[in-house]
Design an enzyme around this catalytic site. Structure first.
Site, mmCIF file in Angstrom:
data_model
loop_
_atom_site.group_PDB
_atom_site.id
_atom_site.type_symbol
_atom_site.label_atom_id
_atom_site.label_comp_id
_atom_site.label_asym_id
_atom_site.label_seq_id
_atom_site.Cartn_x
_atom_site.Cartn_y
_atom_site.Cartn_z
ATOM 1 N N ASN A 9 0.872 -1.182 0.000
ATOM 2 C CA ASN A 9 0.000 0.000 0.000
ATOM 3 C C ASN A 9 0.906 1.229 0.000
ATOM 4 O O ASN A 9 1.441 1.604 1.044
ATOM 5 C CB ASN A 9 -0.897 -0.022 1.250
ATOM 6 C CG ASN A 9 -1.750 1.228 1.374
ATOM 7 O OD1 ASN A 9 -1.842 2.018 0.431
ATOM 8 N ND2 ASN A 9 -2.361 1.419 2.531
ATOM 9 N N LYS A 11 0.132 4.222 -0.424
ATOM 10 C CA LYS A 11 -0.573 5.401 0.097
ATOM 11 C C LYS A 11 -0.326 6.624 -0.799
ATOM 12 O O LYS A 11 -0.134 6.462 -2.004
ATOM 13 C CB LYS A 11 -0.159 5.689 1.542
ATOM 14 C CG LYS A 11 -0.227 4.446 2.430
ATOM 15 C CD LYS A 11 -0.177 4.778 3.892
ATOM 16 C CE LYS A 11 -0.069 3.501 4.692
ATOM 17 N NZ LYS A 11 -0.249 3.686 6.103
ATOM 18 N N HIS A 97 -9.691 1.037 4.432
ATOM 19 C CA HIS A 97 -8.469 1.308 5.208
ATOM 20 C C HIS A 97 -8.827 2.274 6.340
ATOM 21 O O HIS A 97 -9.636 3.185 6.153
ATOM 22 C CB HIS A 97 -7.397 1.908 4.300
ATOM 23 C CG HIS A 97 -6.047 1.908 4.943
ATOM 24 N ND1 HIS A 97 -5.706 2.822 5.893
ATOM 25 C CD2 HIS A 97 -4.983 1.077 4.803
ATOM 26 C CE1 HIS A 97 -4.466 2.563 6.312
ATOM 27 N NE2 HIS A 97 -4.008 1.507 5.662
ATOM 28 N N GLU A 99 -7.342 4.708 7.462
ATOM 29 C CA GLU A 99 -7.108 6.124 7.138
ATOM 30 C C GLU A 99 -8.292 6.709 6.369
ATOM 31 O O GLU A 99 -8.575 7.904 6.450
ATOM 32 C CB GLU A 99 -5.797 6.251 6.338
ATOM 33 C CG GLU A 99 -4.589 6.029 7.242
ATOM 34 C CD GLU A 99 -3.356 5.482 6.538
ATOM 35 O OE1 GLU A 99 -3.276 5.537 5.301
ATOM 36 O OE2 GLU A 99 -2.463 4.995 7.266
ATOM 37 N N GLU A 169 -5.770 -5.049 10.357
ATOM 38 C CA GLU A 169 -4.790 -3.992 10.593
ATOM 39 C C GLU A 169 -5.127 -3.264 11.893
ATOM 40 O O GLU A 169 -5.898 -2.285 11.874
ATOM 41 C CB GLU A 169 -4.811 -2.986 9.442
ATOM 42 C CG GLU A 169 -4.474 -3.577 8.092
ATOM 43 C CD GLU A 169 -3.899 -2.510 7.162
ATOM 44 O OE1 GLU A 169 -2.758 -2.673 6.735
ATOM 45 O OE2 GLU A 169 -4.574 -1.506 6.905
ATOM 46 N N GLY A 175 1.886 2.224 10.818
ATOM 47 C CA GLY A 175 2.836 3.330 10.702
ATOM 48 C C GLY A 175 3.459 3.746 12.019
ATOM 49 O O GLY A 175 4.068 4.812 12.110
ATOM 50 N N SER A 215 2.913 -2.087 10.520
ATOM 51 C CA SER A 215 4.356 -2.104 10.776
ATOM 52 C C SER A 215 4.977 -3.484 10.519
ATOM 53 O O SER A 215 5.902 -3.897 11.216
ATOM 54 C CB SER A 215 4.664 -1.619 12.195
ATOM 55 O OG SER A 215 4.219 -0.284 12.359
HETATM 56 C C1 PEP Z 1 -1.102 0.180 5.996
HETATM 57 O O1 PEP Z 1 -1.304 1.383 6.030
HETATM 58 O O2 PEP Z 1 -1.873 -0.560 5.375
HETATM 59 C C2 PEP Z 1 0.059 -0.319 6.713
HETATM 60 C C3 PEP Z 1 0.066 -1.571 7.061
HETATM 61 O O3 PEP Z 1 1.066 0.581 6.977
HETATM 62 P P1 PEP Z 1 2.460 0.285 7.712
HETATM 63 O O4 PEP Z 1 2.981 -1.037 7.171
HETATM 64 O O5 PEP Z 1 3.342 1.418 7.346
HETATM 65 O O6 PEP Z 1 2.184 0.188 9.166
#
Ligand code: PEP
Length: 252
Positions: A9, A11, A97, A99, A169, A175, A215
């Site tokens: 992803n 983003k 997601h 976000e 997630e 993040g 992460s």
């Molecule tokens: C995400 O936003 O889907 C995600 C998993 O981000 P990160 O790996 O940076 O935590």
């Protein structure tokens, strides 16, 4: 249909030159990606068309979208049509997601429409779910995640649900550099698969890919992916570097 999936992803990161360079480096690293892993990249929407051209003869990488509307065409300025995504060769689409849930008020009913709209065009939704830190701490996190799944997905027909990838997630891990432990992630993945089995059946539950996001990186992917119900990862930050994305794809 393999259940092993590693999806990047990207983003709203990378300008066009940077994004093209990353794509070029990934293609140059083709031999380092295992052939039994579905590799997906979800770049920013403005790049999808050009990327689709570059990937025309690279069927080992699938293109994914980060967002889509639930209507195919019409007076919806700025929205991203699922029909248009399909016409570019997009095979996967991230839906829900955190976000987008948080910043754009996407609720369960909108998300279920977005999922349906992708399925109509045989684009496989990567449906995201996961709890905030206060929900995890208040100990109702299992019920919280199950409700997200139930409200947005359980009206789908069995053959539709079987196409899905579900990304667990935990928001406190996205993040932040703070990953869920393999046990924490496996607990929820197992719960999701069991709920699908009881709502639909075992066959469908075993077809659905359930991947972890938050992460996930080259150091922790092996332990996470070794869990019975973890079929791969939705990778944010670590998908922006060829080396870490390749290493994660080799972590099964
Ligand atoms: C995400 O936003 O889907 C995600 C998993 O981000 P990160 O790996 O940076 O935590």
């Amino acid at each position: 249909m393999t259940r092993k999936i590693v999806a990047g992803n990207w983003k709203m990161n990378l300008d066009y030159d940077e994004a093209k360079l990353l794509l070029k480096n990934l293609i140059a690293s083709k031999d380092q990606f295992p052939s039994d892993v579905e590799v997906v990249i979800c770049p920013s929407a403005p790049y999808i068309s050009a990327f689709a051209e570059v990937l025309r003869d690279q069927d080992w990488i699938s293109l994914g979208s980060q967002n889509n509307y639930f209507i195919d065409e019409g007076a919806f300025t700025g929205e991203i049509s699922p029909k248009q995504l399909k016409s570019l060769g997009v095979k996967f689409g991230i839906v829900g997601h955190s976000e987008r849930r948080d910043n754009f008020d996407e609720d369960y009913s909108m998300l279920s429409k977005k999922v349906k709209a992708l399925l109509k065009h045989n684009v496989r939704p990567i449906f995201c779910c996961g709890e905030q830190l206060q929900v995890r701490d208040s100990n109702v996190y299992k019920e919280f995640v199950m409700k997200q799944i139930q409200d947005s997905l359980f009206k789908l027909k069995p053959e539709e649900l079987a196409q899905l990838v579900i990304a667990y997630e935990p928001i406190w891990a996205i993040g932040t550099g703070k990953t869920a432990t393999a046990d924490q992630a496996q607990e929820i993945h197992h719960l999701i698969r069991s709920r699908i089995a009881s709502e639909y059946n075992d066959k469908i539950a075993n077809q659905v890919g359930i991947i972890y996001g938050g992460s996930c990186n080259a150091d922790n992917a092996k332990e996470l992916f070794s869990q019975k119900d973890i079929d791969g990862g939705l990778i944010g930050g670590a998908s922006l570097k060829t080396e870490s994305f390749t290493a994660i794809a080799n972590s099964f």
